[in-house]
Design a protein around this motif. Sequence first.
Motif, PDB file in Angstrom:
ATOM      1  N   CYS A   1      -0.058 -18.665   7.672  1.00 34.82           N
ATOM      2  CA  CYS A   1      -0.749 -19.853   7.152  1.00 34.82           C
ATOM      3  C   CYS A   1      -0.804 -19.834   5.632  1.00 34.82           C
ATOM      4  O   CYS A   1      -0.560 -20.852   4.980  1.00 34.82           O
ATOM      5  CB  CYS A   1      -2.161 -19.947   7.713  1.00 34.82           C
ATOM      6  N   VAL A   2      -1.125 -18.682   5.070  1.00 35.87           N
ATOM      7  CA  VAL A   2      -1.194 -18.567   3.608  1.00 35.87           C
ATOM      8  C   VAL A   2       0.194 -18.774   3.004  1.00 35.87           C
ATOM      9  O   VAL A   2       0.344 -19.485   2.007  1.00 35.87           O
ATOM     10  CB  VAL A   2      -1.789 -17.203   3.187  1.00 35.87           C
ATOM     11  N   ALA A   3       1.213 -18.178   3.605  1.00 34.50           N
ATOM     12  CA  ALA A   3       2.577 -18.320   3.089  1.00 34.50           C
ATOM     13  C   ALA A   3       3.011 -19.782   3.072  1.00 34.50           C
ATOM     14  O   ALA A   3       3.614 -20.250   2.104  1.00 34.50           O
ATOM     15  CB  ALA A   3       3.550 -17.484   3.925  1.00 34.50           C
ATOM     16  N   GLU A   4       2.698 -20.493   4.141  1.00 35.94           N
ATOM     17  CA  GLU A   4       3.042 -21.914   4.194  1.00 35.94           C
ATOM     18  C   GLU A   4       2.257 -22.716   3.165  1.00 35.94           C
ATOM     19  O   GLU A   4       2.791 -23.611   2.526  1.00 35.94           O
ATOM     20  CB  GLU A   4       2.802 -22.462   5.602  1.00 35.94           C
ATOM     21  N   ALA A   5       0.980 -22.369   2.985  1.00 37.13           N
ATOM     22  CA  ALA A   5       0.125 -23.108   2.047  1.00 37.13           C
ATOM     23  C   ALA A   5       0.560 -22.906   0.598  1.00 37.13           C
ATOM     24  O   ALA A   5       0.538 -23.849  -0.192  1.00 37.13           O
ATOM     25  CB  ALA A   5      -1.330 -22.681   2.216  1.00 37.13           C
ATOM     26  N   VAL A   6       0.974 -21.696   0.250  1.00 34.38           N
ATOM     27  CA  VAL A   6       1.337 -21.419  -1.138  1.00 34.38           C
ATOM     28  C   VAL A   6       2.837 -21.506  -1.385  1.00 34.38           C
ATOM     29  O   VAL A   6       3.276 -21.440  -2.533  1.00 34.38           O
ATOM     30  CB  VAL A   6       0.793 -20.052  -1.620  1.00 34.38           C
ATOM     31  N   GLY A   7       3.622 -21.636  -0.321  1.00 38.47           N
ATOM     32  CA  GLY A   7       5.070 -21.803  -0.467  1.00 38.47           C
ATOM     33  C   GLY A   7       5.805 -20.547  -0.884  1.00 38.47           C
ATOM     34  O   GLY A   7       6.779 -20.616  -1.641  1.00 38.47           O
ATOM     35  N   LEU A   8       5.381 -19.390  -0.365  1.00 42.13           N
ATOM     36  CA  LEU A   8       6.039 -18.126  -0.700  1.00 42.13           C
ATOM     37  C   LEU A   8       6.571 -17.461   0.564  1.00 42.13           C
ATOM     38  O   LEU A   8       6.192 -17.819   1.683  1.00 42.13           O
ATOM     39  CB  LEU A   8       5.059 -17.191  -1.417  1.00 42.13           C
ATOM     40  N   ASP A   9       7.420 -16.467   0.372  1.00 42.49           N
ATOM     41  CA  ASP A   9       8.064 -15.736   1.461  1.00 42.49           C
ATOM     42  C   ASP A   9       7.040 -15.031   2.348  1.00 42.49           C
ATOM     43  O   ASP A   9       6.128 -14.365   1.831  1.00 42.49           O
ATOM     44  CB  ASP A   9       9.042 -14.715   0.877  1.00 42.49           C
ATOM     45  N   LEU A  10       7.190 -15.162   3.659  1.00 43.38           N
ATOM     46  CA  LEU A  10       6.224 -14.601   4.611  1.00 43.38           C
ATOM     47  C   LEU A  10       6.085 -13.087   4.488  1.00 43.38           C
ATOM     48  O   LEU A  10       4.974 -12.560   4.519  1.00 43.38           O
ATOM     49  CB  LEU A  10       6.603 -14.976   6.049  1.00 43.38           C
ATOM     50  N   ARG A  11       7.183 -12.369   4.345  1.00 44.38           N
ATOM     51  CA  ARG A  11       7.097 -10.903   4.269  1.00 44.38           C
ATOM     52  C   ARG A  11       6.295 -10.457   3.056  1.00 44.38           C
ATOM     53  O   ARG A  11       5.477  -9.548   3.137  1.00 44.38           O
ATOM     54  CB  ARG A  11       8.489 -10.277   4.216  1.00 44.38           C
ATOM     55  N   ARG A  12       6.540 -11.092   1.918  1.00 41.64           N
ATOM     56  CA  ARG A  12       5.808 -10.734   0.702  1.00 41.64           C
ATOM     57  C   ARG A  12       4.327 -11.082   0.837  1.00 41.64           C
ATOM     58  O   ARG A  12       3.458 -10.303   0.462  1.00 41.64           O
ATOM     59  CB  ARG A  12       6.406 -11.456  -0.504  1.00 41.64           C
ATOM     60  N   VAL A  13       4.069 -12.262   1.382  1.00 37.28           N
ATOM     61  CA  VAL A  13       2.679 -12.689   1.560  1.00 37.28           C
ATOM     62  C   VAL A  13       1.973 -11.774   2.563  1.00 37.28           C
ATOM     63  O   VAL A  13       0.815 -11.393   2.348  1.00 37.28           O
ATOM     64  CB  VAL A  13       2.603 -14.168   1.996  1.00 37.28           C
ATOM     65  N   SER A  14       2.653 -11.389   3.631  1.00 35.26           N
ATOM     66  CA  SER A  14       2.057 -10.484   4.623  1.00 35.26           C
ATOM     67  C   SER A  14       1.642  -9.172   3.978  1.00 35.26           C
ATOM     68  O   SER A  14       0.555  -8.655   4.244  1.00 35.26           O
ATOM     69  CB  SER A  14       3.044 -10.199   5.753  1.00 35.26           C
ATOM     70  N   ALA A  15       2.510  -8.635   3.135  1.00 35.34           N
ATOM     71  CA  ALA A  15       2.192  -7.378   2.448  1.00 35.34           C
ATOM     72  C   ALA A  15       0.998  -7.568   1.519  1.00 35.34           C
ATOM     73  O   ALA A  15       0.086  -6.727   1.482  1.00 35.34           O
ATOM     74  CB  ALA A  15       3.405  -6.885   1.666  1.00 35.34           C
ATOM     75  N   ALA A  16       0.984  -8.661   0.785  1.00 40.98           N
ATOM     76  CA  ALA A  16      -0.125  -8.920  -0.144  1.00 40.98           C
ATOM     77  C   ALA A  16      -1.436  -9.108   0.623  1.00 40.98           C
ATOM     78  O   ALA A  16      -2.468  -8.553   0.225  1.00 40.98           O
ATOM     79  CB  ALA A  16       0.182 -10.147  -1.001  1.00 40.98           C
ATOM     80  N   VAL A  17      -1.407  -9.847   1.713  1.00 35.58           N
ATOM     81  CA  VAL A  17      -2.614 -10.074   2.520  1.00 35.58           C
ATOM     82  C   VAL A  17      -3.139  -8.738   3.040  1.00 35.58           C
ATOM     83  O   VAL A  17      -4.341  -8.468   2.972  1.00 35.58           O
ATOM     84  CB  VAL A  17      -2.329 -11.058   3.682  1.00 35.58           C
ATOM     85  N   ARG A  18      -2.256  -7.894   3.533  1.00 39.27           N
ATOM     86  CA  ARG A  18      -2.669  -6.588   4.036  1.00 39.27           C
ATOM     87  C   ARG A  18      -3.326  -5.779   2.921  1.00 39.27           C
ATOM     88  O   ARG A  18      -4.391  -5.180   3.114  1.00 39.27           O
ATOM     89  CB  ARG A  18      -1.469  -5.824   4.607  1.00 39.27           C
ATOM     90  N   LEU A  19      -2.722  -5.772   1.735  1.00 38.25           N
ATOM     91  CA  LEU A  19      -3.282  -5.020   0.614  1.00 38.25           C
ATOM     92  C   LEU A  19      -4.639  -5.578   0.183  1.00 38.25           C
ATOM     93  O   LEU A  19      -5.560  -4.812  -0.119  1.00 38.25           O
ATOM     94  CB  LEU A  19      -2.298  -5.018  -0.557  1.00 38.25           C
ATOM     95  N   PHE A  20      -4.766  -6.902   0.155  1.00 41.32           N
ATOM     96  CA  PHE A  20      -6.058  -7.508  -0.202  1.00 41.32           C
ATOM     97  C   PHE A  20      -7.114  -7.195   0.850  1.00 41.32           C
ATOM     98  O   PHE A  20      -8.263  -6.918   0.523  1.00 41.32           O
ATOM     99  CB  PHE A  20      -5.933  -9.019  -0.406  1.00 41.32           C
ATOM    100  N   ASP A  21      -6.725  -7.234   2.121  1.00 49.47           N
ATOM    101  CA  ASP A  21      -7.663  -6.909   3.194  1.00 49.47           C
ATOM    102  C   ASP A  21      -8.132  -5.461   3.115  1.00 49.47           C
ATOM    103  O   ASP A  21      -9.220  -5.126   3.582  1.00 49.47           O
ATOM    104  CB  ASP A  21      -7.044  -7.183   4.563  1.00 49.47           C
TER     105      ASP A  21
END
Length: 104
Positions: free
Chosen positions: A44-64
């Motif tokens: 959902c975040v990747a779609e909202a911000v228009g960035l690559d899912l793999r990169r966003v997944s890694a960033a979300v995990r790190l932020f969490d």
Amino acid sequence: PCGDEFSEEGPGDEAPEALDEEAAEEAQRALGGRSAVAEDKARCVAEAVGLDLRRVSAAVRLFDEGNTVPFVARYRKEQTGCMDEVALRRVERGLRRLEALESR
């Protein structure tokens, strides 16, 4: 991965990279890794911000995990595909918005 279990290929017909990814995903699930909700959140975040899912997944995990934008930008570049602070802030804002919606 949807529907792959019904393909006509035999167990040895898959590319080694596919086997490695599947094995890594299975290991992560078995060890209590990311849930389906966490994956959907990243999507959902990747779609909202228009960035690559793999990169966003890694960033979300790190932020969490409690990491900050400056820390991730400087010391976790290899995990986020060298996302800069601007992109990481977009992800962080999208993540916080999504979490706010979930809490309502």
